[in-house]
Design a protein around this motif. Structure first.
Motif, PDB file in Angstrom:
ATOM      1  N   ARG A 191       0.830  -1.212   0.000  1.00 40.89           N
ATOM      2  CA  ARG A 191       0.000   0.000   0.000  1.00 40.89           C
ATOM      3  C   ARG A 191       0.859   1.253   0.000  1.00 40.89           C
ATOM      4  O   ARG A 191       0.516   2.256  -0.629  1.00 40.89           O
ATOM      5  N   LYS A 192       2.000   1.158   0.699  1.00 46.66           N
ATOM      6  CA  LYS A 192       2.904   2.310   0.729  1.00 46.66           C
ATOM      7  C   LYS A 192       3.493   2.579  -0.652  1.00 46.66           C
ATOM      8  O   LYS A 192       3.628   3.730  -1.076  1.00 46.66           O
ATOM      9  N   ARG A 193       3.850   1.506  -1.349  1.00 42.91           N
ATOM     10  CA  ARG A 193       4.398   1.691  -2.697  1.00 42.91           C
ATOM     11  C   ARG A 193       3.363   2.309  -3.631  1.00 42.91           C
ATOM     12  O   ARG A 193       3.709   3.076  -4.536  1.00 42.91           O
ATOM     13  N   ASN A 194       2.115   1.960  -3.413  1.00 45.17           N
ATOM     14  CA  ASN A 194       1.063   2.529  -4.251  1.00 45.17           C
ATOM     15  C   ASN A 194       0.753   3.978  -3.891  1.00 45.17           C
ATOM     16  O   ASN A 194       0.163   4.700  -4.704  1.00 45.17           O
ATOM     17  N   ASN A 195       1.130   4.395  -2.675  1.00 43.12           N
ATOM     18  CA  ASN A 195       0.892   5.778  -2.234  1.00 43.12           C
ATOM     19  C   ASN A 195       2.220   6.433  -1.856  1.00 43.12           C
ATOM     20  O   ASN A 195       2.363   7.046  -0.802  1.00 43.12           O
ATOM     21  N   ILE A 196       3.202   6.263  -2.703  1.00 42.66           N
ATOM     22  CA  ILE A 196       4.559   6.666  -2.372  1.00 42.66           C
ATOM     23  C   ILE A 196       4.680   8.165  -2.140  1.00 42.66           C
ATOM     24  O   ILE A 196       5.429   8.614  -1.277  1.00 42.66           O
ATOM     25  N   CYS A 197       3.951   8.965  -2.885  1.00 44.54           N
ATOM     26  CA  CYS A 197       4.039  10.420  -2.736  1.00 44.54           C
ATOM     27  C   CYS A 197       3.501  10.847  -1.369  1.00 44.54           C
ATOM     28  O   CYS A 197       4.147  11.620  -0.648  1.00 44.54           O
ATOM     29  N   HIS A 198       2.343  10.345  -1.033  1.00 41.56           N
ATOM     30  CA  HIS A 198       1.741  10.696   0.254  1.00 41.56           C
ATOM     31  C   HIS A 198       2.602  10.216   1.419  1.00 41.56           C
ATOM     32  O   HIS A 198       2.793  10.922   2.414  1.00 41.56           O
ATOM     33  N   VAL A 199       3.146   9.000   1.306  1.00 40.31           N
ATOM     34  CA  VAL A 199       3.973   8.445   2.381  1.00 40.31           C
ATOM     35  C   VAL A 199       5.260   9.241   2.536  1.00 40.31           C
ATOM     36  O   VAL A 199       5.731   9.481   3.655  1.00 40.31           O
ATOM     37  N   THR A 200       5.843   9.662   1.424  1.00 37.77           N
ATOM     38  CA  THR A 200       7.067  10.458   1.499  1.00 37.77           C
ATOM     39  C   THR A 200       6.811  11.769   2.244  1.00 37.77           C
ATOM     40  O   THR A 200       7.640  12.202   3.072  1.00 37.77           O
ATOM     41  N   ASP A 201       5.680  12.414   1.969  1.00 34.61           N
ATOM     42  CA  ASP A 201       5.348  13.649   2.691  1.00 34.61           C
ATOM     43  C   ASP A 201       5.191  13.375   4.192  1.00 34.61           C
ATOM     44  O   ASP A 201       5.645  14.179   5.032  1.00 34.61           O
ATOM     45  N   ALA A 202       4.560  12.267   4.525  1.00 35.60           N
ATOM     46  CA  ALA A 202       4.404  11.928   5.946  1.00 35.60           C
ATOM     47  C   ALA A 202       5.761  11.679   6.598  1.00 35.60           C
ATOM     48  O   ALA A 202       6.013  12.093   7.739  1.00 35.60           O
ATOM     49  N   MET A 203       6.648  11.011   5.876  1.00 36.41           N
ATOM     50  CA  MET A 203       7.976  10.745   6.422  1.00 36.41           C
ATOM     51  C   MET A 203       8.770  12.036   6.561  1.00 36.41           C
ATOM     52  O   MET A 203       9.554  12.198   7.502  1.00 36.41           O
ATOM     53  N   ARG A 204       8.574  12.960   5.646  1.00 38.94           N
ATOM     54  CA  ARG A 204       9.268  14.246   5.762  1.00 38.94           C
ATOM     55  C   ARG A 204       8.767  15.027   6.972  1.00 38.94           C
ATOM     56  O   ARG A 204       9.547  15.711   7.649  1.00 38.94           O
ATOM     57  N   SER A 205       7.491  14.921   7.245  1.00 38.14           N
ATOM     58  CA  SER A 205       6.969  15.569   8.455  1.00 38.14           C
ATOM     59  C   SER A 205       7.602  14.952   9.697  1.00 38.14           C
ATOM     60  O   SER A 205       7.959  15.659  10.655  1.00 38.14           O
ATOM     61  N   GLU A 206       7.767  13.648   9.679  1.00 39.31           N
ATOM     62  CA  GLU A 206       8.401  12.972  10.820  1.00 39.31           C
ATOM     63  C   GLU A 206       9.856  13.385  10.941  1.00 39.31           C
ATOM     64  O   GLU A 206      10.371  13.593  12.060  1.00 39.31           O
ATOM     65  N   ILE A 207      10.551  13.521   9.807  1.00 37.22           N
ATOM     66  CA  ILE A 207      11.950  13.965   9.839  1.00 37.22           C
ATOM     67  C   ILE A 207      12.037  15.386  10.400  1.00 37.22           C
ATOM     68  O   ILE A 207      12.935  15.703  11.202  1.00 37.22           O
ATOM     69  N   ALA A 208      11.098  16.240  10.003  1.00 36.95           N
ATOM     70  CA  ALA A 208      11.103  17.616  10.499  1.00 36.95           C
ATOM     71  C   ALA A 208      10.914  17.660  12.015  1.00 36.95           C
ATOM     72  O   ALA A 208      11.516  18.484  12.713  1.00 36.95           O
ATOM     73  N   VAL A 209      10.083  16.757  12.528  1.00 36.19           N
ATOM     74  CA  VAL A 209       9.889  16.696  13.984  1.00 36.19           C
ATOM     75  C   VAL A 209      11.190  16.322  14.674  1.00 36.19           C
ATOM     76  O   VAL A 209      11.577  16.925  15.691  1.00 36.19           O
ATOM     77  N   PHE A 210      11.919  15.347  14.138  1.00 34.31           N
ATOM     78  CA  PHE A 210      13.199  14.966  14.725  1.00 34.31           C
ATOM     79  C   PHE A 210      14.220  16.090  14.603  1.00 34.31           C
ATOM     80  O   PHE A 210      15.060  16.283  15.489  1.00 34.31           O
TER      81      PHE A 210
END
Length: 540
Positions: free
Chosen positions: A293-312
């Protein structure tokens, strides 16, 4: 023990004399009968000889019987002595010594009594030995131990029997101990097998689970094997739990990144708690589905991961330059490789934060204390703070006291932790691109610059106000007229004051242009305590 006294000796002598007398009377009586009958002398002599021979035969028979009795008694005494000696050797007791002054019958009776007593003792010991050996054999079969070393045919000594009994007691205690171990280990093993969905494979494992406890061999090897089996199952369980926990963390991350609904998460709730083999398989299958499912929604997941990186980044106080070092963060080419890079960066940042969480928490605490310090310092210059109706001044003073005490301690503690970090890592610990002490110094510098600016603004404002007062005079504050109190006297006093004010104003106007200005004396303000920022600055 019977002892012949002199009275008994006399009685036997009397009886012997009576027997001789009786025999003599008998012979005389026979003689008289023979004479009365008229038996010739030669026949009487012959008859007397027959009587003599008869008495002699009876005597010889009696003597023979009594001698035979004596010989039997002597033989019995000797046999009893031999048997007594043998029993003493068997029973390991001192050999019997003959008693002095006893008749043969008394000696025989004494020896018989002693032999009977020793035979009873021997029989008792042998029976006790037999019972102990049976118990020992039963315990040996259960514990798989070596039997007690003792001959089953020889008569044991009392010390041997006591040692044997102590051995049996020790074996029983060992049996109880091993049985308790068996029950405890079996219970834990069954629980572990249940948690792991483990099916017993070997015969030993089947015996542990299915066999009755009373039939289980309590040998040392079996107890050791039980402990090893439990250790193996606990290790498998721990590995299973660790694997499940890692999979749960990954599932939770994927849920957050994919913004999975709560209803969908509730369906998977059971596998997020249990750690059985089936749960492990279900978790892995769930991750596979989420990865797809993540591979199928790679753009959305990348944005979520970037938000997590920004928090760190915020948690770790990364500067702009440090953030820009991770160039994939700014890429717009959303591919699987880009997603993997973001995932690896999150893992690195998370590990970095966890490894130095204490330092980061300390810096966050410093920032919070600094924010509170700025608020208190701002309130210290606010004139409205004196309108205290709820004890705010007292609370603020307590907070200032705590800050005076805590901020220097916190700075010292953080400095020690940061020095240890830099010595261990071989790199600098930066807060927003600066060393911590530089960061703190810059905060103080910015704060002091702001205070100097405000102080300068107040000075310029005051100077301008003074100049205006000098040029135009001090403005009069109109007084309120109280309703219903307009008395003539008060009106006159107010008119007079007004005229004086005008006159004063008119009289000072020419002096302004002539350069002779007379300023009224300014009252001196009472001495105040130094501001909080100065006190803290002295501490640092």
């Amino acid at each position: 023990m019977e002892i012949i006294v002199p009275n008994e000796r006399k009685e036997s002598e009397v009886l012997a004399a009576e027997s001789v007398s009786c025999l003599s009377k008998t012979l005389c009586h026979l003689k008289d009968i023979w004479e009365e009958i008229g038996i010739p002398e030669d026949q009487r002599l012959q008859r007397t000889n027959v009587v003599k021979n008869h008495i002699k035969g009876l005597r010889d028979m009696m003597i023979k019987e009594e001698e035979s009795l004596r010989n039997r008694i002597m033989s019995s005494i000797q046999d009893s002595k031999n048997q007594l000696e043998e029993l003493c050797l068997d029973l390991q007791i001192p050999i019997h010594q003959d008693e002095v002054g006893l008749t043969m019958l008394q000696q025989e009776n004494s020896l018989r009594t002693q032999v009977d007593g020793l035979l009873t003792e021997k029989t008792s010991r042998m029976q006790q030995l037999k019972a102990l050996r049976e118990q020992d054999q039963e315990l040996c079969d259960i514990l798989c131990s070596i039997p007690f070393c003792i001959s089953p045919d020889s008569v044991p000594s009392k010390d041997q029997l006591n040692s044997f009994e102590q051995h049996i007691a020790n074996q029983n205690a060992e049996k109880a101990n091993r049985y308790a171990q068996l029950m405890g280990l079996k219970k834990q093993i069954i629980l572990c097998m249940k948690d792991l969905d483990y099916i017993p494979e070997t015969s030993f494992e089947k015996d542990v689970v299915c066999k009755q406890e009373d039939l289980f061999c309590l040998s040392r090897d079996n107890i050791t094997s039980l402990k090893l089996l439990l250790c193996k199952l606990e290790k498998d369980k721990a590995e299973n739990e660790a694997a499940c926990e890692a999979l749960r963390d990954k599932i939770q991350q994927l849920w957050d990144r994919l913004q999975v609904s709560q209803e969908e998460r509730e369906v998977f709730k059971e596998h997020m708690v249990m750690c059985k083999k089936s749960n492990l398989k279900a978790l892995q299958a769930g991750i596979d589905r989420l990865e797809e499912r993540k591979r199928n929604n790679i753009c959305h997941v990348t944005d979520a991961m970037r938000s997590e990186i920004a928090v760190f980044w915020e948690k770790c106080f990364f500067s702009t330059e440090q953030r820009q070092e991770f160039s994939p963060y700014f890429s717009q080419d959303f591919t699987e490789e880009l997603l993997s890079l973001h995932d690896a960066e999150i893992q690195r940042l998370r590990q970095h934060y966890e490894n130095h969480k204490e330092i980061f928490d300390g810096v966050h605490q410093w920032k919070e204390n600094w924010r509170l310090f700025l608020e208190l310092d701002k309130k210290a210059t606010d004139p409205s703070r004196f309108k205290n109706r709820g004890g705010n001044l007292l609370k603020e003073e307590k907070q200032r006291a705590e800050l005076r005490k805590n901020l220097p301690k916190l700075k010292k503690k953080l400095k020690g932790q940061i020095d240890a970090f830099e010595s261990e890592q071989g790199s600098e610990f930066l807060v927003n691109g600066q060393k911590f002490l530089q960061y703190v110094a810059e905060q103080w510098q910015v704060h002091q610059s702001e205070k100097d600016r405000k102080k300068l603004e107040r000075h310029l404002k005051k100077s301008k106000q003074t100049e205006e007062e000098t040029l135009y005079g001090t403005p009069q504050t109109p007084k309120r007229r109280l309703l219903g109190n307009n008395t003539p006297n008060k009106s006159k006093w107010m008119n007079a004051s007004s005229s004086v004010s005008v006159a004063t104003s008119n009289s000072t106007t020419p002096s302004v242009y002539s350069g002779n200005v007379c300023r009224s004396p300014v009252p001196r303000s009472p001495r105040r305590q130094p501001p909080l920022h100065i006190v803290l600055h002295l501490h640092f």
